[in-house]
Design an enzyme around this catalytic site. Structure first.
Site, PDB file in Angstrom:
ATOM      1  N   GLN A  29       0.816  -1.208   0.000  1.00 17.24           N
ATOM      2  CA  GLN A  29       0.000   0.000   0.000  1.00 17.24           C
ATOM      3  C   GLN A  29       0.852   1.261   0.000  1.00 17.24           C
ATOM      4  O   GLN A  29       0.455   2.280  -0.567  1.00 17.24           O
ATOM      5  CB  GLN A  29      -0.935   0.014   1.212  1.00 17.24           C
ATOM      6  N   GLU A  68      -7.836   3.250   6.937  1.00 16.76           N
ATOM      7  CA  GLU A  68      -8.648   2.817   5.791  1.00 16.76           C
ATOM      8  C   GLU A  68      -8.670   1.291   5.650  1.00 16.76           C
ATOM      9  O   GLU A  68      -9.722   0.664   5.656  1.00 16.76           O
ATOM     10  CB  GLU A  68      -8.073   3.460   4.526  1.00 16.76           C
TER      11      GLU A  68
END
Length: 430
Positions: A250, A318
């Protein structure tokens, strides 16, 4: 007590960057609102070196672009869209219109009404996010939105064929090769050639995200999304290779993407740091991932799984991967997250690209008060009332008259009294 082995940039440092972005976006939006297509074209030329006769693709152009996409890629896109459509349809089936009789003759209800028009932004650049077409366009169509338009930027002057194919297969009514703040402004404000929409959705860079923030109110939005975030929660049963891989997976999104590890094992934390350095030697996107990890990475060592939940909920990230002996403990206990990924067999990449859940998720702590994009975001739950007997209207009216008088609303009180005078007589004579 939690111990921070590594911290990222301070809130003060981040605030300075946000102010600069905000002012730039404000000026662009004002220019496009005042000058329409001319300003849109000017910014497209400036930022993307792109100025076609029309930003909107014709049906013939779309078909020609799709024909250039390899069949295997089309099949992969269709597979992903089938998963996302299936889950979106299952979510929609959980929503229903209701009507109940709360008192004799008094009926209350709600309807789930789709937004009439939506503009979807599909990012391009170094990472053309084909999957965002499924997540936004397709989900809006499952919700029943009548008009869905979509914008994506050209990449180095070239048409992103796979992205256009995904947009078309997802059901976009109109497709525009247009990127950045100028795309968001054109969709939200409207121009001479682009009809304004009621809602904006989709991820983007800091400027696109800020444009959504400033346009919110004139149009609806899915959520205010900043740089993507990942949190890995791991105990001694996990291993450093998986943890490091999933953090860097990520972090590669951008140089400001936070990646964090919360662990009960300081040994694992130290091994993860070494493993990250090892993987950065060969990762193709190491230039981005290294910066993100160095400037925004966090490592927190906690004394227990219970403390891990507390620290994770504070971060409200998130994406949250659970790599512990009992992953479902966190499903039961955590309250602040965009999406959970339970166990080593799953990972954020699955959710981002193909598994079926939506990848547009809350960042910057927004998981404290909202979930991510889903069918329900495109639906307005609108209530209605109907009183079917004079007796019921008179009864409600008597209560309403007194309550309006309590608040000094004379006009409201008269609405109620008129019904009481009229319908109480009727009910007495019946």
């Amino acid at each position: 007590m939690a111990k921070y082995l590594k911290i990222g940039k301070t809130k003060e440092e981040l605030a300075v960057q946000a102010v600069q972005v905000s002012e730039t976006v404000k000026n662009i939006l004002e220019d496009i609102e005042n000058n329409g297509d001319h300003a849109v074209r000017s910014y497209s030329e400036r930022f993307d070196k792109w100025s076609p006769d029309s930003f909107k693709l014709t049906r013939e152009q779309i078909e020609e672009i799709i024909s250039r996409v390899p069949e295997d890629t089309i099949n992969d896109i269709k597979f992903a869209q089938a998963q996302i459509r299936g889950f979106a349809e299952a979510q929609k089936s959980a929503l229903r219109d209701i009507e109940v009789e709360t008192l004799p003759g008094v009926f209350l209800g709600h309807k789930n009404i789709p937004v009439n028009s939506v503009g979807c932004y599909i990012p391009g650049g170094r990472y053309p996010m084909v999957a965002s077409a499924h997540m936004s366009v397709l989900t809006a169509k499952v919700a029943g939105v009548k008009r869905v338009i979509a914008c994506t930027p050209p990449i180095n002057g070239e048409v992103p064929a796979a992205t256009v194919a995904a947009m078309a297969l997802a059901g976009a009514d109109d497709i525009y090769l247009l990127g950045g703040v100028q795309a968001m402004a054109a969709m939200a404000l409207g121009t001479e050639t682009i009809e304004a929409v009621d809602m904006l959705v989709g991820p983007g860079n800091a400027f696109v995200a800020e444009a959504k923030r400033q346009l919110f109110g004139r149009v609806g939005i899915d959520l205010l999304a900043g740089p993507t975030e990942v949190l890995v929660i791991a105990d001694e049963t996990s291993d450093a290779e998986i943890v490091a891989t999933d953090l860097l997976g990520q972090a590669e999104h951008g140089p400001t993407s936070p990646a964090a590890l919360i662990t009960t094992s300081e040994e694992l934390a130290n091994e993860t740091v070494k493993e990250i350095e090892r993987q950065l030697q060969t990762l193709e996107t190491a230039d981005v991932a290294r910066t993100a990890w160095q400037e925004y990475g966090k490592i927190i060592v906690v004394e227990s799984i219970e403390e891990a939940v507390v620290e994770a909920d504070k971060l409200a990230y998130e994406h949250v991967e659970i790599l512990t002996e009992n992953p479902r403990y966190f499903l039961e206990k955590m309250t602040n997250y965009g999406a959970l990924f339970l166990g080593p067999e799953t990972n954020v990449a699955y959710g981002d690209k193909v598994i079926g859940t939506n990848h547009t998720l809350p960042t910057k702590g927004a998981a404290r008060y909202t979930g991510g994009l889903w069918v329900g975001k495109f639906l307005k739950t609108c209530t209605y009332q109907e009183i079917r007997t004079p007796e019921a209207s008179a009864k409600i009216g008597e209560y309403a008259e007194r309550l309006c008088d309590l608040e000094n609303f004379a006009g409201h009180r008269e609405q109620a009294l008129l019904r009481v005078r009229r319908y109480k007589k009727e009910s007495v004579h019946q």
